[in-house]
Design a protein around this motif. Structure first.
Motif, PDB file in Angstrom:
ATOM      1  N   ALA A  13       7.093  -4.803  20.719  1.00 21.61           N
ATOM      2  CA  ALA A  13       7.703  -5.074  22.265  1.00 21.61           C
ATOM      3  C   ALA A  13       6.552  -5.907  22.798  1.00 21.61           C
ATOM      4  CB  ALA A  13       7.991  -3.730  23.008  1.00 21.61           C
ATOM      5  N   TYR A  14       5.196  -5.295  22.957  1.00 22.59           N
ATOM      6  CA  TYR A  14       4.296  -5.921  23.438  1.00 22.59           C
ATOM      7  C   TYR A  14       3.965  -7.241  23.096  1.00 22.59           C
ATOM      8  CZ  TYR A  14       2.929  -2.067  26.352  1.00 22.59           C
ATOM      9  OH  TYR A  14       2.590  -0.901  27.232  1.00 22.59           O
ATOM     10  N   ILE A  15       3.859  -7.496  21.541  1.00 22.06           N
ATOM     11  CA  ILE A  15       3.806  -8.789  21.029  1.00 22.06           C
ATOM     12  C   ILE A  15       4.856  -9.702  21.576  1.00 22.06           C
ATOM     13  CG2 ILE A  15       3.637  -9.978  19.115  1.00 22.06           C
ATOM     14  CD1 ILE A  15       2.152  -7.622  17.471  1.00 22.06           C
ATOM     15  N   THR A  16       6.052  -9.451  21.445  1.00 19.10           N
ATOM     16  CA  THR A  16       7.049 -10.053  21.743  1.00 19.10           C
ATOM     17  C   THR A  16       7.057 -10.548  23.252  1.00 19.10           C
ATOM     18  OG1 THR A  16       8.277  -9.222  20.132  1.00 19.10           O
ATOM     19  CG2 THR A  16       9.575 -10.389  21.936  1.00 19.10           C
ATOM     20  N   ALA A  17       6.870  -9.456  24.278  1.00 17.66           N
ATOM     21  CA  ALA A  17       6.603  -9.888  25.543  1.00 17.66           C
ATOM     22  C   ALA A  17       5.633 -10.839  25.786  1.00 17.66           C
ATOM     23  CB  ALA A  17       6.675  -8.399  26.222  1.00 17.66           C
ATOM     24  N   VAL A  18       4.062 -10.532  25.307  1.00 18.38           N
ATOM     25  CA  VAL A  18       3.346 -11.355  25.667  1.00 18.38           C
ATOM     26  C   VAL A  18       3.522 -12.895  24.800  1.00 18.38           C
ATOM     27  CG1 VAL A  18       0.812 -12.221  24.859  1.00 18.38           C
ATOM     28  CG2 VAL A  18       1.339  -9.586  25.729  1.00 18.38           C
ATOM     29  N   MET A  19       4.107 -13.086  23.859  1.00 21.85           N
ATOM     30  CA  MET A  19       4.324 -14.232  23.376  1.00 21.85           C
ATOM     31  C   MET A  19       5.386 -15.008  24.032  1.00 21.85           C
ATOM     32  SD  MET A  19       2.453 -15.109  20.901  1.00 21.85           S
ATOM     33  CE  MET A  19       3.317 -16.654  20.419  1.00 21.85           C
ATOM     34  N   LEU A  20       6.430 -14.143  24.817  1.00 26.07           N
ATOM     35  CA  LEU A  20       7.463 -14.978  25.417  1.00 26.07           C
ATOM     36  C   LEU A  20       6.774 -15.580  26.877  1.00 26.07           C
ATOM     37  CD1 LEU A  20      10.168 -15.606  26.261  1.00 26.07           C
ATOM     38  CD2 LEU A  20      10.649 -13.302  27.019  1.00 26.07           C
ATOM     39  N   LEU A  21       5.655 -14.717  27.358  1.00 28.96           N
ATOM     40  CA  LEU A  21       4.930 -15.225  28.640  1.00 28.96           C
ATOM     41  C   LEU A  21       4.212 -16.381  28.131  1.00 28.96           C
ATOM     42  CD1 LEU A  21       3.605 -11.969  30.479  1.00 28.96           C
ATOM     43  CD2 LEU A  21       5.726 -13.507  31.105  1.00 28.96           C
ATOM     44  N   VAL A  22       3.544 -16.402  26.925  1.00 30.24           N
ATOM     45  CA  VAL A  22       2.696 -17.635  26.497  1.00 30.24           C
ATOM     46  C   VAL A  22       3.969 -18.843  26.428  1.00 30.24           C
ATOM     47  CG1 VAL A  22       1.615 -18.693  24.483  1.00 30.24           C
ATOM     48  CG2 VAL A  22       1.006 -16.250  25.336  1.00 30.24           C
ATOM     49  N   LEU A  23       4.951 -18.498  25.840  1.00 29.69           N
ATOM     50  CA  LEU A  23       5.940 -19.762  25.804  1.00 29.69           C
ATOM     51  C   LEU A  23       6.428 -20.179  26.989  1.00 29.69           C
ATOM     52  CD1 LEU A  23       8.013 -21.348  23.897  1.00 29.69           C
ATOM     53  CD2 LEU A  23       9.573 -19.391  24.144  1.00 29.69           C
ATOM     54  N   CYS A  24       6.547 -19.405  27.966  1.00 31.32           N
ATOM     55  CA  CYS A  24       7.005 -19.789  29.297  1.00 31.32           C
ATOM     56  C   CYS A  24       5.681 -20.719  29.845  1.00 31.32           C
ATOM     57  CB  CYS A  24       7.348 -18.600  30.328  1.00 31.32           C
ATOM     58  SG  CYS A  24       8.690 -17.680  29.755  1.00 31.32           S
ATOM     59  N   THR A  25       4.670 -20.193  29.685  1.00 34.49           N
ATOM     60  CA  THR A  25       3.731 -21.269  30.183  1.00 34.49           C
ATOM     61  C   THR A  25       3.474 -22.446  29.513  1.00 34.49           C
ATOM     62  OG1 THR A  25       2.247 -19.207  30.768  1.00 34.49           O
ATOM     63  CG2 THR A  25       1.143 -21.070  30.409  1.00 34.49           C
ATOM     64  N   TRP A  67      21.328   5.749  20.374  1.00 33.01           N
ATOM     65  CA  TRP A  67      21.614   5.166  21.438  1.00 33.01           C
ATOM     66  C   TRP A  67      22.962   4.883  21.770  1.00 33.01           C
ATOM     67  CZ3 TRP A  67      16.780   1.769  21.622  1.00 33.01           C
ATOM     68  CH2 TRP A  67      15.367   2.608  22.124  1.00 33.01           C
ATOM     69  N   LYS A  68      23.598   4.871  22.805  1.00 37.22           N
ATOM     70  CA  LYS A  68      24.951   4.214  22.782  1.00 37.22           C
ATOM     71  C   LYS A  68      24.759   2.595  22.965  1.00 37.22           C
ATOM     72  CE  LYS A  68      26.719   7.841  25.827  1.00 37.22           C
ATOM     73  NZ  LYS A  68      27.478   7.908  27.101  1.00 37.22           N
ATOM     74  N   PHE A  69      25.685   1.805  22.681  1.00 44.66           N
ATOM     75  CA  PHE A  69      25.868   0.298  22.413  1.00 44.66           C
ATOM     76  C   PHE A  69      25.056  -0.270  23.578  1.00 44.66           C
ATOM     77  CE2 PHE A  69      27.509  -3.884  22.500  1.00 44.66           C
ATOM     78  CZ  PHE A  69      26.996  -4.484  21.330  1.00 44.66           C
ATOM     79  N   GLY A  70      25.433  -0.103  24.722  1.00 51.12           N
ATOM     80  CA  GLY A  70      25.052  -0.776  25.918  1.00 51.12           C
ATOM     81  C   GLY A  70      23.331  -0.728  26.059  1.00 51.12           C
ATOM     82  N   LYS A  71      22.824   0.579  25.820  1.00 53.02           N
ATOM     83  CA  LYS A  71      21.516   0.790  25.776  1.00 53.02           C
ATOM     84  C   LYS A  71      20.759  -0.008  24.871  1.00 53.02           C
ATOM     85  CE  LYS A  71      17.666   4.387  25.949  1.00 53.02           C
ATOM     86  NZ  LYS A  71      17.234   3.818  27.318  1.00 53.02           N
ATOM     87  N   LEU A  72      21.245  -0.164  23.609  1.00 54.06           N
ATOM     88  CA  LEU A  72      20.740  -0.537  22.458  1.00 54.06           C
ATOM     89  C   LEU A  72      20.807  -1.965  22.761  1.00 54.06           C
ATOM     90  CD1 LEU A  72      19.676  -0.863  19.917  1.00 54.06           C
ATOM     91  CD2 LEU A  72      21.944  -0.992  18.903  1.00 54.06           C
ATOM     92  N   LEU A  73      21.750  -2.735  23.276  1.00 49.82           N
ATOM     93  CA  LEU A  73      21.853  -3.925  23.469  1.00 49.82           C
ATOM     94  C   LEU A  73      20.814  -4.605  24.556  1.00 49.82           C
ATOM     95  CD1 LEU A  73      23.508  -6.756  23.103  1.00 49.82           C
ATOM     96  CD2 LEU A  73      24.993  -5.885  24.990  1.00 49.82           C
ATOM     97  N   TRP A  74      20.641  -3.588  25.766  1.00 50.98           N
ATOM     98  CA  TRP A  74      19.512  -3.828  26.770  1.00 50.98           C
ATOM     99  C   TRP A  74      18.267  -3.955  26.062  1.00 50.98           C
ATOM    100  CZ3 TRP A  74      18.194  -6.270  30.541  1.00 50.98           C
ATOM    101  CH2 TRP A  74      16.915  -5.784  31.324  1.00 50.98           C
ATOM    102  N   VAL A  75      17.956  -3.027  25.228  1.00 50.66           N
ATOM    103  CA  VAL A  75      16.821  -2.933  24.727  1.00 50.66           C
ATOM    104  C   VAL A  75      16.622  -4.439  23.721  1.00 50.66           C
ATOM    105  CG1 VAL A  75      15.033  -1.730  22.988  1.00 50.66           C
ATOM    106  CG2 VAL A  75      16.547  -0.473  24.577  1.00 50.66           C
ATOM    107  N   LEU A  76      17.638  -4.598  23.146  1.00 50.15           N
ATOM    108  CA  LEU A  76      17.386  -5.759  21.941  1.00 50.15           C
ATOM    109  C   LEU A  76      17.196  -7.156  22.956  1.00 50.15           C
ATOM    110  CD1 LEU A  76      20.158  -5.038  19.584  1.00 50.15           C
ATOM    111  CD2 LEU A  76      17.804  -4.620  19.234  1.00 50.15           C
ATOM    112  N   ILE A  77      18.028  -7.239  24.303  1.00 46.37           N
ATOM    113  CA  ILE A  77      18.051  -8.280  24.870  1.00 46.37           C
ATOM    114  C   ILE A  77      16.580  -8.595  25.590  1.00 46.37           C
ATOM    115  CG2 ILE A  77      18.954  -9.708  26.827  1.00 46.37           C
ATOM    116  CD1 ILE A  77      21.718  -8.659  25.832  1.00 46.37           C
ATOM    117  N   ALA A  78      15.834  -7.393  25.938  1.00 52.88           N
ATOM    118  CA  ALA A  78      14.554  -7.208  26.647  1.00 52.88           C
ATOM    119  C   ALA A  78      13.378  -8.318  25.829  1.00 52.88           C
ATOM    120  CB  ALA A  78      14.084  -5.739  26.721  1.00 52.88           C
ATOM    121  N   GLY A  79      13.750  -8.561  24.706  1.00 54.76           N
ATOM    122  CA  GLY A  79      12.647  -9.393  24.324  1.00 54.76           C
ATOM    123  C   GLY A  79      12.934 -11.141  24.656  1.00 54.76           C
TER     124      GLY A  79
END
Length: 110
Positions: A13-25, A67-79
């Protein structure tokens, strides 16, 4: 559920979030200033591969936590949403930690 399932989710989660910020930059530099086209391509491909690994680990955690499907989907999309993975990760840890504490202790490794 083993603690390692949560740990590997947190790391990705941390690696993906940091890489997404690098990609946005990189994209700001590419489209805003007309530079860094090649770097943006490389960073986007790295983020894509890391996001797939994140999906696998998040799905594994979600299926083990039932987890219910909605929660799982939210966690998956968070990246895919800049900074969302940081906040979702904290929420997931707060939810999963009590489940790990209530479970049976893991045997000591020799």
């Amino acid at each position: 559920m083993k603690r390692s399932v949560l740990t590997r989710y947190r790391v990705m989660a941390y690696i993906t979030a940091v890489m997404l910020l690098v990609l946005c930059t990189c994209m700001v530099f590419k489209y805003g200033f007309g530079m860094g086209k090649d770097l943006t391509l490389v960073v986007s491909q790295i983020h894509g591969v890391l996001y797939i690994v994140y999906l696998v680990f998040a799905f594994d955690l979600g299926s083990k936590a039932k987890w219910k499907f909605g929660k799982l989907l939210w966690v998956l999309i968070a990246g895919t949403i800049p900074t969302a993975a940081f906040f979702v990760e904290r929420t997931v840890v707060r939810e999963i930690e009590p489940l790990l504490a209530a479970g049976t202790p893991e045997p000591a490794k020799v």
